[in-house]
Design an enzyme around this catalytic site. Sequence first.
Site, PDB file in Angstrom:
ATOM      1  N   HIS A   1       2.899   8.706   7.794  1.00 41.71           N
ATOM      2  CA  HIS A   1       3.484   7.672   7.115  1.00 41.71           C
ATOM      3  C   HIS A   1       5.077   7.540   7.276  1.00 41.71           C
ATOM      4  O   HIS A   1       5.589   8.483   7.896  1.00 41.71           O
ATOM      5  CB  HIS A   1       3.502   7.874   5.260  1.00 41.71           C
ATOM      6  CG  HIS A   1       1.930   7.335   5.188  1.00 41.71           C
ATOM      7  ND1 HIS A   1       0.919   8.206   5.044  1.00 41.71           N
ATOM      8  CD2 HIS A   1       1.629   6.436   4.306  1.00 41.71           C
ATOM      9  CE1 HIS A   1      -0.260   7.593   4.636  1.00 41.71           C
ATOM     10  NE2 HIS A   1       0.139   6.537   4.103  1.00 41.71           N
TER      11      HIS A   1
ATOM     12  N   ASP B   1       0.904  -1.201  -0.018  1.00 41.45           N
ATOM     13  CA  ASP B   1      -0.029  -0.133  -0.167  1.00 41.45           C
ATOM     14  C   ASP B   1       0.884   1.343  -0.005  1.00 41.45           C
ATOM     15  O   ASP B   1       2.013   1.293  -0.567  1.00 41.45           O
ATOM     16  CB  ASP B   1      -0.822  -0.133   1.120  1.00 41.45           C
ATOM     17  CG  ASP B   1      -0.305  -0.411   2.444  1.00 41.45           C
ATOM     18  OD1 ASP B   1       0.979   0.212   2.722  1.00 41.45           O
ATOM     19  OD2 ASP B   1      -0.784  -1.176   3.240  1.00 41.45           O
ATOM     20  N   SER B   2       0.479   2.329   0.767  1.00 40.76           N
ATOM     21  CA  SER B   2       1.207   3.733   0.714  1.00 40.76           C
ATOM     22  C   SER B   2       2.537   3.500   1.243  1.00 40.76           C
ATOM     23  O   SER B   2       3.444   4.203   0.929  1.00 40.76           O
ATOM     24  CB  SER B   2       0.380   4.645   1.172  1.00 40.76           C
ATOM     25  OG  SER B   2      -0.135   4.433   2.558  1.00 40.76           O
ATOM     26  N   TYR B   3       2.786   2.461   2.189  1.00 37.50           N
ATOM     27  CA  TYR B   3       3.889   2.379   2.909  1.00 37.50           C
ATOM     28  C   TYR B   3       4.993   2.202   1.821  1.00 37.50           C
ATOM     29  O   TYR B   3       6.184   2.231   1.796  1.00 37.50           O
ATOM     30  CB  TYR B   3       4.157   1.389   4.111  1.00 37.50           C
ATOM     31  CG  TYR B   3       3.300   2.077   5.183  1.00 37.50           C
ATOM     32  CD1 TYR B   3       2.615   3.283   5.185  1.00 37.50           C
ATOM     33  CD2 TYR B   3       3.078   1.210   6.467  1.00 37.50           C
ATOM     34  CE1 TYR B   3       1.664   3.690   6.368  1.00 37.50           C
ATOM     35  CE2 TYR B   3       2.369   1.806   7.462  1.00 37.50           C
ATOM     36  CZ  TYR B   3       1.589   2.713   7.527  1.00 37.50           C
ATOM     37  OH  TYR B   3       1.072   3.287   8.542  1.00 37.50           O
TER      38      TYR B   3
END
Length: 276
Positions: A271, A86-88
């Site tokens: 994040h 995902d965004s990580y």
Amino acid sequence: DEVTVRLKDGVNILKIFIDGNLHDTLNKPGEIIKTYKGLGEGQHIIRIERATEDQSATSTFEGFFAPAGPMLAIKPRARQIEFIGDSYTVGYGNTAPKPSCTRAEVWATTDTTQAFGPLTAKHYDADYQINAISGRGVVRNYGGFIADTLPQAYPYVLFDKQTKYDDPDWKPQIIVIGLGTNDFTTPLHDGEKWKTRDDLHKDYEAAYVKFVQDLRANNPHAWFILMATDQVDGEIQSEAKKVVAALQAAGESRIAFLPMNGLSFGGCDYHPTIAD
């Protein structure tokens, strides 16, 4: 001693590396033909990397061209690593100096080239793929928003789901998967199909197991690494560990769990940062 790049991209930041050094940064370049001269006699390697994430537009890379004749063949690397997440995994807002960001700041501070996947692959001189989409989960997207989950989108080249990805030369020895943050970091709300967290857990575990088994069918020799942070009081890690245990109970032996603990989450929207 010169090379030309042709591409169409009106939405992203692209980095041009020549002989391993950052040579140019293209910010929403549009449709361009750009030549880099004065590189000196001899062989050179030019590489283009996309730093930003965009889910609404398609970039077109049309090629590198040398005036003196055909480009030299590149020797394939022996190692291949695939990163799914995902965004990580994207590196969302990873260069930001603060967690509070506007949409424009998220876009400007996201640098996938400095996310953990590319850094790891380059350390081991491996070719790599980043197959990751911000906000997507295994069965539930962030906040419950409706869109394809990562396993649903994964088989296809683009979001239009018209063409399935199929490259016989892509045989990663390691597949790293980090999914679960978007499934669990927001509370369930009215209208979602899961009435309780236990319902969500069961669905997540079953879907994740099937996703890995589908990947195994196409990658019979790969090692799988499932990773998770210690967020949500350990809920993500607990669920990822259950998936690993279920796969092992079903006969999967080439798999490991990797905890990602103690991160600062100082990037955009909390994040991971470059330091993380």
